[in-house]
Enzyme design. Structure first.
Site, mmCIF file in Angstrom:
data_model
loop_
_atom_site.group_PDB
_atom_site.id
_atom_site.type_symbol
_atom_site.label_atom_id
_atom_site.label_comp_id
_atom_site.label_asym_id
_atom_site.label_seq_id
_atom_site.Cartn_x
_atom_site.Cartn_y
_atom_site.Cartn_z
ATOM 1 N N ARG A 188 -10.600 -3.175 -14.472
ATOM 2 C CA ARG A 188 -9.350 -4.237 -13.712
ATOM 3 C C ARG A 188 -9.600 -5.463 -14.427
ATOM 4 O O ARG A 188 -10.680 -6.473 -13.126
ATOM 5 C CB ARG A 188 -8.992 -3.553 -12.218
ATOM 6 C CG ARG A 188 -8.348 -2.503 -12.282
ATOM 7 C CD ARG A 188 -8.132 -2.206 -10.996
ATOM 8 N NE ARG A 188 -7.879 -1.000 -10.260
ATOM 9 C CZ ARG A 188 -6.607 -0.481 -11.068
ATOM 10 N NH1 ARG A 188 -5.731 -0.600 -11.174
ATOM 11 N NH2 ARG A 188 -6.724 0.721 -9.851
ATOM 12 N N ARG A 226 -4.658 3.127 -13.390
ATOM 13 C CA ARG A 226 -3.711 3.142 -12.842
ATOM 14 C C ARG A 226 -3.169 1.657 -12.591
ATOM 15 O O ARG A 226 -3.714 1.524 -11.718
ATOM 16 C CB ARG A 226 -3.521 3.735 -11.593
ATOM 17 C CG ARG A 226 -2.139 4.224 -11.316
ATOM 18 C CD ARG A 226 -2.002 5.569 -10.042
ATOM 19 N NE ARG A 226 -1.988 6.130 -11.448
ATOM 20 C CZ ARG A 226 -2.709 7.458 -10.487
ATOM 21 N NH1 ARG A 226 -3.526 7.203 -10.078
ATOM 22 N NH2 ARG A 226 -2.421 9.044 -11.280
ATOM 23 N N HIS A 243 -14.720 -4.138 -0.168
ATOM 24 C CA HIS A 243 -15.174 -3.337 -1.655
ATOM 25 C C HIS A 243 -16.433 -2.519 -1.531
ATOM 26 O O HIS A 243 -16.272 -1.818 -2.827
ATOM 27 C CB HIS A 243 -14.202 -3.953 -2.755
ATOM 28 C CG HIS A 243 -13.870 -3.744 -3.706
ATOM 29 N ND1 HIS A 243 -14.187 -3.011 -5.080
ATOM 30 C CD2 HIS A 243 -12.627 -2.263 -4.248
ATOM 31 C CE1 HIS A 243 -14.133 -2.556 -5.692
ATOM 32 N NE2 HIS A 243 -13.044 -1.574 -5.694
ATOM 33 N N TYR A 274 -11.739 -9.984 -2.122
ATOM 34 C CA TYR A 274 -12.489 -8.764 -2.918
ATOM 35 C C TYR A 274 -14.212 -8.853 -1.775
ATOM 36 O O TYR A 274 -14.463 -9.946 -2.900
ATOM 37 C CB TYR A 274 -12.566 -7.821 -3.599
ATOM 38 C CG TYR A 274 -11.532 -7.079 -3.673
ATOM 39 C CD1 TYR A 274 -9.723 -7.508 -3.431
ATOM 40 C CD2 TYR A 274 -11.169 -5.728 -4.821
ATOM 41 C CE1 TYR A 274 -9.013 -7.109 -3.433
ATOM 42 C CE2 TYR A 274 -9.415 -5.484 -4.924
ATOM 43 C CZ TYR A 274 -8.816 -5.982 -4.918
ATOM 44 O OH TYR A 274 -7.748 -5.854 -4.633
ATOM 45 N N HIS A 321 -15.070 4.124 -14.601
ATOM 46 C CA HIS A 321 -14.978 3.015 -13.418
ATOM 47 C C HIS A 321 -16.541 2.769 -13.083
ATOM 48 O O HIS A 321 -16.298 1.381 -12.438
ATOM 49 C CB HIS A 321 -14.420 4.388 -12.334
ATOM 50 C CG HIS A 321 -13.999 3.180 -11.723
ATOM 51 N ND1 HIS A 321 -14.698 2.928 -9.896
ATOM 52 C CD2 HIS A 321 -13.216 2.379 -11.659
ATOM 53 C CE1 HIS A 321 -14.394 2.937 -9.194
ATOM 54 N NE2 HIS A 321 -13.071 1.730 -9.739
ATOM 55 N N ARG A 345 -13.809 1.774 4.970
ATOM 56 C CA ARG A 345 -12.842 0.939 5.030
ATOM 57 C C ARG A 345 -11.548 2.015 5.437
ATOM 58 O O ARG A 345 -10.265 1.762 5.531
ATOM 59 C CB ARG A 345 -13.077 0.216 3.579
ATOM 60 C CG ARG A 345 -11.459 -0.733 4.050
ATOM 61 C CD ARG A 345 -11.726 -1.713 2.842
ATOM 62 N NE ARG A 345 -11.219 -1.426 1.441
ATOM 63 C CZ ARG A 345 -10.476 -1.007 0.666
ATOM 64 N NH1 ARG A 345 -9.268 -0.884 1.133
ATOM 65 N NH2 ARG A 345 -11.294 -0.313 -0.594
ATOM 66 N N ASN A 357 1.058 -1.298 0.128
ATOM 67 C CA ASN A 357 0.056 0.119 0.157
ATOM 68 C C ASN A 357 0.559 1.224 -0.239
ATOM 69 O O ASN A 357 0.853 2.006 -0.569
ATOM 70 C CB ASN A 357 -0.728 0.003 1.170
ATOM 71 C CG ASN A 357 -2.173 -0.833 1.134
ATOM 72 O OD1 ASN A 357 -2.607 -1.468 0.299
ATOM 73 N ND2 ASN A 357 -2.252 -1.223 2.300
#
Length: 713
Positions: free
Chosen positions: A385, A415, A602, A478, A445, A574, A49
Site C-alpha cells: 500500500r 484490497r 500498527h 500509523y 505483504h 489492537r 471501518n
C-alpha cells in the site's frame, strides 16, 4: 460481546471480536475530555471501518448462509445465527454513535459557533445561496433514474443516493403516458449524488458564526426541480454496501491485470449487503429493500446526517486547530545524517525508526539516494500500500528510466488499493523496471527493500525492513518500527527471499529472516515451546507480544499450553482477539490489552525471555490465518543492543497505559482502563512523543564546537 460462563469454547468469535474493536474506537469518541473534532474523527473512523467490515466479512457470511447454511463455526454458530448476532450488536453501536453525534458533538459545535443548518432552518440569504448553488453547480450533474421499468437501477457501492416518491400532477401530459405506464399511483426515482462535489457546503452567515449544510440536504430540498409535472411527496437518502469479498481465479487467469480490473467493476454492482438510510419515508425504504433483497436486519435507520465519515469535512474550517489535538511533530532521527547518504553510517551500525514519532523522510531519502547513486547497481523492494503520489515509487520510476536495475513486487491484490497499484505497476513497467505482480494465490505483504551497491571492497548490500507499508501518508498516522541495516547475514537472507518470490528458486534456508507461509509460524511455535521448556516456578518464562490481530488457533493453543506451564504472557492486541484470557486451567497467566489513541497502533513486536538470553523480533505479520498461512510475510530479529533496549522499553510502556487502553475480560467483554486515585495517569503515546521531543530538543541544544586558533603576533 459476552461469552456465557458455562461455555466450553476455547476461542471467541472473530467477527464479534472485530465489532468490539470498533466499539473501542467509538469509546474514544465518547470521551468528553477529547478535543471536539477529534471526537468527530473517531466517529468517522468507526463509520469507515464498518463499511469495509460489511463489504468483506458480512458479505462472506451472507454467501455462506446461501451456499452452506447448516455449517457451524467453532462456537457452534451457523451463518444465520452469527449474522443475527452481528446485526443486533452493530445496531446498538450505530445508535450509540448517532447519540454521541447528535446529542453531544453537534451541540458542542453550536456552543463554539459552528452550526449544522437543516433545510427548514435556512434563513432568506441561505435559501437564496443554496437555491443558486443547486441550479448552477449541482443540477447539471444530476441524473434521475426511473424505478418502474423492467430492471431496477443498481445503486453504486458506498455512494450516497437520494430517493424521491413522486405523484403525477393532474392535467399534465407525461412521457410515461405515451409509454403506456400507469401514472395514477406514486412512482419512485433514484438520484445518485455527484461524487465530484464536497458533501459539506458552507453557508453565508451574518453573525460571524460558521454554518454548514450538506449536499444531500440541498438536493432533497430542491430535488423537485428534477421532476417537472410531478409532486414530490416523500424523500429518503441512503447508501448501499455491496459484496467485495471475491477475487481473481489466479490459476485460470491469463491476463491478471485485466482480471483484477474486472473485479473492481464487479464490486460496484455485486449483491447488496446492507443499507443505511434516513427514516423519512417507509414507502421508499420498503421499495429499495425489496428490490435489493435486503432484510430488516440489514437496514440501519438514522435520523439525519447519513454517513458520518464524510462529515470530517468540517474539520477543514478556519481556526479548526483549536478543536484538534495540539500538533505533534515528526522528529528527525539524530542517528542518520541530514544531508549525506546513509551508506557510511549503516556500515557502522543499524538504525531504527519509530514512526510517526520519528519522520518517515529517512525511508524516502534512503530509496531516493539509492535510485540516484551511480554506484548502486540494483534495487529490489515490495510495494503493498504505497498510496497515490508516492515519492518512493516516483524515485523507482526515475531510476528505471535511467537504466538502473529496479525490481518491484507490486501486490495487485491489496484490497481496496488495487486500482492505485495497477496504475503504479503500469508506470514502473513502462519505465523499464522489472515488475512482478505478487505470487499466485499468496499476497506479498512483507515490507522490505534491498539495495546492492558497488564499493571499493566489492559489492555491499543495504536492507530496510519494516512492520508497516512504504506509504508516507499513513506513516504520519500509523505507529510502526523499521530498521536500516548493512548486516551481511540479513542481506544474504534478503537476497534468498527475493530469489524465491521472483522466480523458480528452490526454498533456501534463511537463518535470520523467517518467511510465511514457510517458516514463520513454525518458528513462532518453536519460540513458545522453548519458553515452556525453560520456565520454572522460581523463574517463569515470559512472552510479550504486540500486534493488530490474534486469531490463529495453532498459535493460541501454543499460548494456552505455555500459560498452563506457568509462562507469563502479556499481549497487546489492537483489533481482533479470539484468545480468551484469565480462564483457570487454560489461560490464567495471559492478559490482553488494547490501546486506541491518536495514532493507529500498527507495529508487530514479539519478545521472548529465553532464560535471560532475550530475543526480540519485528514482523509484517499478525498472528492470523491469512498472515501466517496465506501471505508472504517476514519476521526479523533485532540484533543491535541499543535498538533492542529502545524497542523493549517502548513495548513495556504499552502495558502501563491507563487512559486509552482496554483489558479483555474472560467473558469476552473489554473493560476500559482508568487510573485509580493513587495512580498516575499514563498515556503511552504521549510518553513516547515526549521522549522523542526531549531527544530532539537535546540535540538542538548541543553547542557548536569552537576552536581556538593560534596566530603569530
Amino acid at each position: 460481546m459476552k461469552r456465557s460462563a458455562d461455555s466450553n469454547y476455547k476461542y471467541l468469535n472473530r467477527e464479534l471480536s472485530w465489532v468490539e474493536f470498533n466499539n473501542r474506537v467509538l469509546h474514544e469518541a465518547a470521551k468528553k475530555e477529547l478535543p471536539l473534532f477529534e471526537r468527530l474523527k473517531f466517529i468517522s473512523i468507526a463509520s469507515s471501518n464498518f463499511n469495509e467490515f460489511f463489504q468483506v466479512r458480512v458479505a462472506s457470511l451472507k454467501a455462506a448462509q446461501k451456499n452452506n447454511p447448516r455449517a457451524t463455526d467453532s462456537n457452534g454458530y451457523t451463518p444465520s445465527v452469527l449474522l443475527k448476532k452481528l446485526s443486533s450488536r452493530i445496531h446498538q453501536i450505530v445508535r450509540q454513535a448517532y447519540d454521541i453525534l447528535l446529542t453531544e458533538i453537534l451541540p458542542e459545535c453550536e456552543a463554539n459557533k459552528i452550526f449544522y443548518v437543516r433545510p427548514d432552518k435556512y434563513n432568506p440569504a441561505q435559501k437564496s445561496f443554496t437555491e443558486h448553488f443547486f441550479h448552477h453547480d449541482i443540477f447539471p450533474l444530476l441524473t434521475p433514474l426511473r424505478t418502474d421499468g423492467e430492471s431496477f437501477p443498481q445503486p453504486v457501492n458506498l455512494k450516497l443516493h437520494a430517493a424521491f416518491l413522486l405523484k403525477p400532477m393532474e392535467n399534465v401530459h407525461h412521457l410515461q403516458n405515451a409509454l403506456a405506464v400507469n401514472t395514477e399511483n406514486e412512482i419512485a426515482a433514484l438520484v445518485p449524488l455527484p461524487s465530484g462535489l464536497d458533501r459539506i457546503v458552507w453557508l453565508p452567515s451574518s453573525d460571524g458564526s460558521k454554518q454548514f449544510t450538506t449536499l444531500d440536504d440541498i438536493i432533497t430540498c430542491y430535488g423537485k426541480e428534477l421532476f417537472s409535472g410531478f409532486k414530490v411527496t416523500e424523500t429518503m437518502v441512503f447508501k448501499i454496501t455491496r459484496d467485495a469479498d471475491f477475487s481473481v481465479d489466479e490459476d485460470n487467469s491469463r491476463n491478471f491485470i485485466q482480471a483484477m480490473q474486472e473485479v473492481l467493476e464487479k464490486r460496484q454492482s455485486s449483491f447488496a449487503v446492507n443499507m443505511v438510510c434516513t427514516t423519512s419515508s417507509e414507502k421508499l425504504l420498503n421499495l429499495v429493500k425489496e428490490k435489493l433483497c435486503l432484510t430488516d436486519d440489514d437496514i440501519y435507520k438514522v435520523y439525519e446526517l447519513i454517513d458520518p465519515s464524510t462529515l470530517i469535512g468540517i474539520t477543514d474550517a478556519e481556526d479548526a486547530e483549536k478543536f484538534l489535538w495540539p500538533e505533534w511533530k515528526h522528529f528527525n532521527t539524530p542517528d542518520l545524517p541530514k544531508e549525506d547518504t546513509y551508506w557510511n553510517t549503516l556500515r557502522q551500525h543499524d538504525v531504527m525508526l519509530n514512526v510517526p514519532y520519528e519522520s518517515f523522510d529517512p525511508v524516502v531519502k534512503f530509496i531516493k539516494d539509492a535510485c540516484e547513486d551511480p554506484h548502486v547497481l540494483a534495487i529490489k523492494m515490495t510495494l503493498y500500500r504505497t498510496g497515490t503520489g508516492s515519492e518512493i515509487v516516483k524515485s523507482l520510476i526515475h531510476a528505471a528510466k535511467n537504466g538502473k536495475q529496479v525490481t518491484a513486487f507490486v501486490e495487485l491484490k491489496a484490497r481496496f488499493d488495487e486500482k492505485t497499484n495497477i496504475s503504479w505497476a503500469a508506470e514502473l513497467e513502462k519505465a523499464g523496471a522489472i515488475v512482478i505482480y505478487g505470487v499466485v494465490n499468496l499476497k506479498v505483504h512483507a515490507k522490505i527493500c534491498l539495495v546492492t551497491r558497488k564499493e571499493s571492497d566489492g559489492l555491499r548490500q543495504y536492507v530496510h525492513l519494516s512492520t508497516g507499508n512504504y506509504n508516507a501518508k499513513t506513516a504520519r498516522l500509523y505507529q510502526d518500527f523499521s530498521i536500516f541495516t548493512a548486516n551481511h547475514d540479513i542481506s544474504r537472507d534478503a537476497t534468498f527471499f527475493f530469489n524465491v518470490i521472483s522466480g523458480y528458486s528452490a526454498l533456501q534456508t534463511m537463518h535470520h529472516l523467517y518467511m510465511a507461509p514457510v517458516t514463520l509460524k513454525t518458528r513462532l511455535i518453536e519460540l513458545i515451546e522453548r519458553e515452556i521448556s525453560l520456565s520454572t516456578k522460581e523463574k517463569p518464562g515470559l512472552i510479550i507480544a504486540k500486534m493488530n490481530s490474534l486469531c490463529h488457533r495453532e498459535i493460541i493453543d501454543a499460548l494456552y499450553k505455555a500459560s498452563c506451564a506457568g509462562v507469563q504472557i502479556k499481549l497487546n492486541v489492537r483489533g481482533i482477539c479470539t484468545l480468551i484470557p484469565g480462564l483457570p486451567g487454560m489461560s490464567e497467566n495471559i492478559t490482553v490489552t488494547s490501546v486506541i489513541d491518536r495514532y493507529l497502533e500498527h507495529s508487530r513486536v514479539f519478545y521472548f525471555q529465553n532464560d535471560g538470553e532475550e530475543e526480540l523480533f519485528l514482523s509484517s505479520a499478525d498472528w492470523m490465518d491469512r498472515n501466517l498461512d496465506r501471505r508472504i510475510e517476514l519476521m526479523f530479529p533485532v540484533t543491535d543492543k541499543n535498538i533492542f533496549a529502545s524497542i523493549k522499553k517502548s513495548l513495556d510502556l504499552y502495558f502501563q497505559d491507563n487512559t486509552h487502553s482496554h483489558i479483555l475480560q474472560k467473558d469476552g467483554s473489554w473493560k476500559a482502563n482508568s487510573p485509580s486515585k493513587k495512580e498516575q495517569a499514563v498515556r503511552v503515546q504521549e510518553v513516547l512523543y515526549k521522549k522523542y521531543k526531549k531527544r530532539s530538543d537535546s540535540s538542538k541544544n548541543i553547542p557548536a564546537a569552537e576552536f581556538l586558533v593560534r596566530r603569530k603576533d
